[in-house]
Motif scaffolding. Structure first.
Motif, PDB file in Angstrom:
ATOM      1  N   UNK A  20       0.793  -1.353  -0.061  1.00  0.00           N
ATOM      2  CA  UNK A  20       0.081   0.065   0.053  1.00  0.00           C
ATOM      3  C   UNK A  20       0.876   1.403  -0.154  1.00  0.00           C
ATOM      4  N   UNK A  21       1.949   1.278   0.878  1.00  0.00           N
ATOM      5  CA  UNK A  21       3.049   2.374   0.998  1.00  0.00           C
ATOM      6  C   UNK A  21       3.332   2.602  -0.536  1.00  0.00           C
ATOM      7  N   UNK A  22       4.028   1.616  -1.139  1.00  0.00           N
ATOM      8  CA  UNK A  22       4.570   1.647  -2.489  1.00  0.00           C
ATOM      9  C   UNK A  22       3.634   2.197  -3.745  1.00  0.00           C
ATOM     10  N   UNK A  23       2.275   1.619  -3.640  1.00  0.00           N
ATOM     11  CA  UNK A  23       1.379   2.160  -4.630  1.00  0.00           C
ATOM     12  C   UNK A  23       1.003   3.632  -4.170  1.00  0.00           C
ATOM     13  N   UNK A  24       0.852   3.981  -2.925  1.00  0.00           N
ATOM     14  CA  UNK A  24       0.596   5.321  -2.460  1.00  0.00           C
ATOM     15  C   UNK A  24       1.977   6.258  -3.242  1.00  0.00           C
ATOM     16  N   UNK A  25       3.307   5.817  -2.885  1.00  0.00           N
ATOM     17  CA  UNK A  25       4.326   6.774  -3.477  1.00  0.00           C
ATOM     18  C   UNK A  25       4.390   6.605  -4.823  1.00  0.00           C
ATOM     19  N   UNK A  42       1.890   6.695  -7.111  1.00  0.00           N
ATOM     20  CA  UNK A  42       0.749   7.553  -7.464  1.00  0.00           C
ATOM     21  C   UNK A  42       1.234   9.351  -7.068  1.00  0.00           C
ATOM     22  N   UNK A  43       1.794   9.250  -5.861  1.00  0.00           N
ATOM     23  CA  UNK A  43       2.254  10.704  -5.299  1.00  0.00           C
ATOM     24  C   UNK A  43       3.215  11.023  -6.523  1.00  0.00           C
ATOM     25  N   UNK A  44       4.295  10.237  -6.856  1.00  0.00           N
ATOM     26  CA  UNK A  44       5.333  10.719  -7.640  1.00  0.00           C
ATOM     27  C   UNK A  44       4.704  11.092  -9.246  1.00  0.00           C
ATOM     28  N   UNK A  50       2.807  14.251  -8.807  1.00  0.00           N
ATOM     29  CA  UNK A  50       3.924  15.198  -8.994  1.00  0.00           C
ATOM     30  C   UNK A  50       4.399  15.572 -10.373  1.00  0.00           C
ATOM     31  N   UNK A  51       4.708  14.749 -10.995  1.00  0.00           N
ATOM     32  CA  UNK A  51       5.308  14.827 -12.435  1.00  0.00           C
ATOM     33  C   UNK A  51       4.387  15.349 -13.391  1.00  0.00           C
ATOM     34  N   UNK A  52       2.999  15.034 -13.154  1.00  0.00           N
ATOM     35  CA  UNK A  52       1.896  15.556 -13.860  1.00  0.00           C
ATOM     36  C   UNK A  52       1.706  17.099 -13.556  1.00  0.00           C
ATOM     37  N   UNK A  53       1.666  17.402 -12.577  1.00  0.00           N
ATOM     38  CA  UNK A  53       1.655  18.964 -12.258  1.00  0.00           C
ATOM     39  C   UNK A  53       2.775  19.642 -12.548  1.00  0.00           C
TER      40      UNK A  53
END
Length: 105
Positions: free
Chosen positions: A86-91, A93-95, A98-101
């Motif tokens: 879950x942590x890996x999936x969350x990170x 998605x977060x990255x 961030x790249x998209x923004x």
């Protein structure tokens, strides 16, 4: 059909053992909190007052027992409790977000 029942029975036994292990951890953690709170408060009231809150001996039991609690948690919940899927999936998605923004700025 008999083999399926055996599998269901085995699943039940494994689940029951897991619940018992989790319950055992929570009991262990509760005892840890209560005993260490008692030790810290009693040390504070029995001798030097608030000055003892900064003494190593006030916390050494809590620290070393806390290491044991940590290992108990890893045994019961697995190493994934800190850096699991879950942590890996969350990170990830977060990255990606961030790249998209960053690409739109």
């Amino acid at each position: 059909m008999e083999n399926k029942n055996y599998t269901d029975d085995q699943k039940y036994i494994r689940a029951k053992k897991k619940v018992k292990a989790i319950k055992g951890f929570y009991v262990h953690f509760t005892v840890y909190l209560l005993v260490n709170a008692f030790l810290i408060v009693s040390r504070m009231f029995s001798s030097g007052g608030y000055e003892d809150l900064w003494d190593w001996q006030t916390y050494n039991t809590a620290i070393f027992w806390g290491i044991g609690i940590l290992f108990h948690a890893f045994k019961v919940f697995g190493m994934g409790i800190l850096l699991g899927k879950d942590w890996e999936d969350h990170k990830i998605k977060e990255f990606m977000d961030k790249d998209k923004r960053d690409s739109w700025e």
